[in-house]
Design a protein around this motif. Structure first.
Motif, mmCIF file in Angstrom:
data_model
loop_
_atom_site.group_PDB
_atom_site.id
_atom_site.type_symbol
_atom_site.label_atom_id
_atom_site.label_comp_id
_atom_site.label_asym_id
_atom_site.label_seq_id
_atom_site.Cartn_x
_atom_site.Cartn_y
_atom_site.Cartn_z
ATOM 1 N N LYS A 196 -7.830 43.187 37.590
ATOM 2 C CA LYS A 196 -8.134 42.086 36.668
ATOM 3 C C LYS A 196 -9.358 42.456 35.831
ATOM 4 C CE LYS A 196 -4.878 39.690 38.384
ATOM 5 N NZ LYS A 196 -3.608 39.819 37.773
ATOM 6 N N VAL A 197 -9.236 42.279 34.542
ATOM 7 C CA VAL A 197 -10.312 42.615 33.620
ATOM 8 C C VAL A 197 -10.936 41.322 33.125
ATOM 9 C CG1 VAL A 197 -10.879 43.756 31.452
ATOM 10 C CG2 VAL A 197 -9.121 44.703 32.936
ATOM 11 N N LYS A 198 -12.255 41.239 33.182
ATOM 12 C CA LYS A 198 -12.948 40.050 32.693
ATOM 13 C C LYS A 198 -13.333 40.267 31.238
ATOM 14 C CE LYS A 198 -15.749 39.749 36.542
ATOM 15 N NZ LYS A 198 -16.983 39.299 37.148
ATOM 16 N N LYS A 199 -13.162 39.242 30.435
ATOM 17 C CA LYS A 199 -13.560 39.322 29.036
ATOM 18 C C LYS A 199 -15.073 39.195 28.929
ATOM 19 C CE LYS A 199 -9.430 37.460 26.923
ATOM 20 N NZ LYS A 199 -8.901 36.442 26.026
ATOM 21 N N ASN A 200 -15.635 39.954 28.019
ATOM 22 C CA ASN A 200 -17.058 39.873 27.737
ATOM 23 C C ASN A 200 -17.233 38.866 26.606
ATOM 24 O OD1 ASN A 200 -19.703 40.234 26.900
ATOM 25 N ND2 ASN A 200 -19.660 42.440 27.295
ATOM 26 N N LYS A 201 -17.995 37.811 26.834
ATOM 27 C CA LYS A 201 -18.111 36.755 25.827
ATOM 28 C C LYS A 201 -18.790 37.250 24.550
ATOM 29 C CE LYS A 201 -22.405 34.700 27.474
ATOM 30 N NZ LYS A 201 -23.067 33.472 27.872
ATOM 31 N N PHE A 202 -19.669 38.241 24.672
ATOM 32 C CA PHE A 202 -20.346 38.760 23.490
ATOM 33 C C PHE A 202 -19.386 39.587 22.623
ATOM 34 C CE2 PHE A 202 -23.677 38.254 26.730
ATOM 35 C CZ PHE A 202 -24.425 37.275 26.088
ATOM 36 N N VAL A 203 -18.523 40.344 23.260
ATOM 37 C CA VAL A 203 -17.522 41.118 22.517
ATOM 38 C C VAL A 203 -16.539 40.178 21.836
ATOM 39 C CG1 VAL A 203 -15.631 42.774 22.757
ATOM 40 C CG2 VAL A 203 -17.769 43.132 23.988
#
Length: 91
Positions: A29-36
């Protein structure tokens, strides 16, 4: 013996599922980076968020006219000084 070799070469091989981005397995599972995500969102709406005012005119003029013209004349002078084939018949 020969028949089995021919049969093996004609049957398509079914491999495992291909993974992208360096071969990470699909169950990771990959977490999204909110800054990206924020950066990508801003890039998508740049043409809507851009405003033109008097303060931006000099910066745009320097970036789009003065710097490219300066590079052109500098490179042209280098070619002339070194005797490039395009400038041998001049002078």
């Amino acid at each position: 013996m020969i028949r089995s070799a021919v049969a093996r070469s004609l049957v398509p091989r079914v491999g495992g599922r291909r993974t992208m981005a360096g071969g990470y397995p699909s169950n990771l599972k990959v977490k999204k980076n909110k800054f990206v995500e924020e950066w990508n969102g801003r890039r998508e709406i740049t043409e809507k968020a851009f405003t033109m005012d008097v303060g931006k005119v000099p910066t745009i003029f320097i970036t789009l006219v003065v710097i490219p013209a300066g590079i052109y004349y500098w490179v042209r002078g280098e070619f002339q000084a070194r005797g490039d084939r395009r400038y041998k018949n001049m002078a």
